[in-house]
Scaffold this motif. Sequence first.
Motif, short mmCIF file in Angstrom:
data_model
loop_
_atom_site.label_atom_id
_atom_site.label_comp_id
_atom_site.label_asym_id
_atom_site.label_seq_id
_atom_site.Cartn_x
_atom_site.Cartn_y
_atom_site.Cartn_z
N ILE A 89 0.83 -1.21 0.00
CA ILE A 89 0.00 0.00 0.00
C ILE A 89 0.86 1.26 0.00
O ILE A 89 0.52 2.24 -0.66
CB ILE A 89 -0.97 0.01 1.20
N LEU A 90 1.97 1.24 0.72
CA LEU A 90 2.84 2.42 0.77
C LEU A 90 3.41 2.74 -0.61
O LEU A 90 3.49 3.91 -1.00
CB LEU A 90 3.96 2.22 1.79
N VAL A 91 3.79 1.72 -1.35
CA VAL A 91 4.28 1.91 -2.71
C VAL A 91 3.16 2.50 -3.57
O VAL A 91 3.38 3.42 -4.36
CB VAL A 91 4.81 0.60 -3.31
N GLY A 92 1.95 1.99 -3.38
CA GLY A 92 0.80 2.53 -4.12
C GLY A 92 0.57 4.00 -3.82
O GLY A 92 0.28 4.78 -4.74
N HIS A 93 0.70 4.39 -2.56
CA HIS A 93 0.55 5.81 -2.20
C HIS A 93 1.61 6.66 -2.88
O HIS A 93 1.32 7.74 -3.40
CB HIS A 93 0.63 6.00 -0.69
N TYR A 94 2.84 6.18 -2.88
CA TYR A 94 3.93 6.94 -3.52
C TYR A 94 3.66 7.12 -5.01
O TYR A 94 3.77 8.22 -5.55
CB TYR A 94 5.29 6.25 -3.30
N ILE A 95 3.32 6.04 -5.67
CA ILE A 95 3.07 6.10 -7.12
C ILE A 95 1.90 7.02 -7.41
O ILE A 95 1.94 7.82 -8.35
CB ILE A 95 2.85 4.68 -7.68
N ARG A 96 0.84 6.95 -6.60
CA ARG A 96 -0.31 7.84 -6.80
C ARG A 96 0.10 9.30 -6.65
O ARG A 96 -0.29 10.15 -7.45
CB ARG A 96 -1.42 7.51 -5.82
N ALA A 97 0.91 9.61 -5.65
CA ALA A 97 1.38 10.98 -5.46
C ALA A 97 2.14 11.46 -6.69
O ALA A 97 1.89 12.56 -7.20
CB ALA A 97 2.24 11.08 -4.21
N VAL A 98 3.05 10.64 -7.19
CA VAL A 98 3.85 11.02 -8.35
C VAL A 98 2.97 11.21 -9.58
O VAL A 98 3.09 12.21 -10.30
CB VAL A 98 4.95 9.98 -8.61
N TYR A 99 2.07 10.27 -9.84
CA TYR A 99 1.21 10.37 -11.01
C TYR A 99 0.34 11.63 -10.95
O TYR A 99 0.17 12.34 -11.94
CB TYR A 99 0.31 9.14 -11.14
N CYS A 100 -0.24 11.90 -9.77
CA CYS A 100 -1.11 13.08 -9.64
C CYS A 100 -0.33 14.37 -9.81
O CYS A 100 -0.80 15.30 -10.47
CB CYS A 100 -1.83 13.06 -8.29
N LEU A 101 0.86 14.45 -9.23
CA LEU A 101 1.69 15.65 -9.40
C LEU A 101 2.07 15.85 -10.87
O LEU A 101 2.03 16.98 -11.37
CB LEU A 101 2.95 15.56 -8.54
N ALA A 102 2.42 14.77 -11.55
CA ALA A 102 2.80 14.88 -12.96
C ALA A 102 1.61 15.31 -13.81
O ALA A 102 1.74 16.19 -14.68
CB ALA A 102 3.36 13.55 -13.46
N LYS A 103 0.46 14.70 -13.58
CA LYS A 103 -0.73 15.04 -14.38
C LYS A 103 -1.14 16.49 -14.12
O LYS A 103 -1.51 17.22 -15.04
CB LYS A 103 -1.88 14.08 -14.04
N ALA A 104 -1.06 16.95 -12.87
CA ALA A 104 -1.37 18.35 -12.55
C ALA A 104 -0.43 19.28 -13.31
O ALA A 104 -0.85 20.28 -13.88
CB ALA A 104 -1.30 18.59 -11.05
N ASN A 105 0.86 18.92 -13.32
CA ASN A 105 1.86 19.72 -14.02
C ASN A 105 1.55 19.80 -15.51
O ASN A 105 1.59 20.88 -16.11
CB ASN A 105 3.24 19.11 -13.78
#
Length: 155
Positions: A89-105
């Motif tokens: 789950i922690l890996v999933g949280h990290y990946i979600r954070a990265v994907y969301c930040l990239a998509k927002a950018n």
Amino acid sequence: MGFIAAQKNDEILEPIIKNSGFWPDIDIADARIAMRIDGTVTSPRLKMALIAAMASANQDLRKYKAKQIGLGFSDLIEVDSDTIDGQNILVGHYIRAVYCLAKANLTERYRDFDSTGDGHNKADQLSDPIEDLNRDARWAIRDLIGSARATVELL
């Protein structure tokens, strides 16, 4: 309305972005599919956005990383966590954070793609999704470190 030709995702050969060692690597093709980013966003542009997102998330999580390394964990996947669908789950949280930040950018730069009046109107309509993506990234980081999503204070 204009037509934009885009490559199919399976036609794009995209690499894995190697992370700093503690944090998981990021698969560009997986990010493209998960965040519904079509071929109009070039691979180099997506890679650049993902690297910026990884750097931002890594910076926000530097104290967490130091604590975990101090506890003897050399990789996020080693940190005790439940799993869902075989994924830590922690890996999933990290990946979600990265994907969301990239998509927002990428979404914030929508005006770069079409500078016509119609393009500006479309960009203005995207402000709520950008805020939602940034919020989701913050929540994913807070979930990863085990912190509350909101701070409430009575005055």
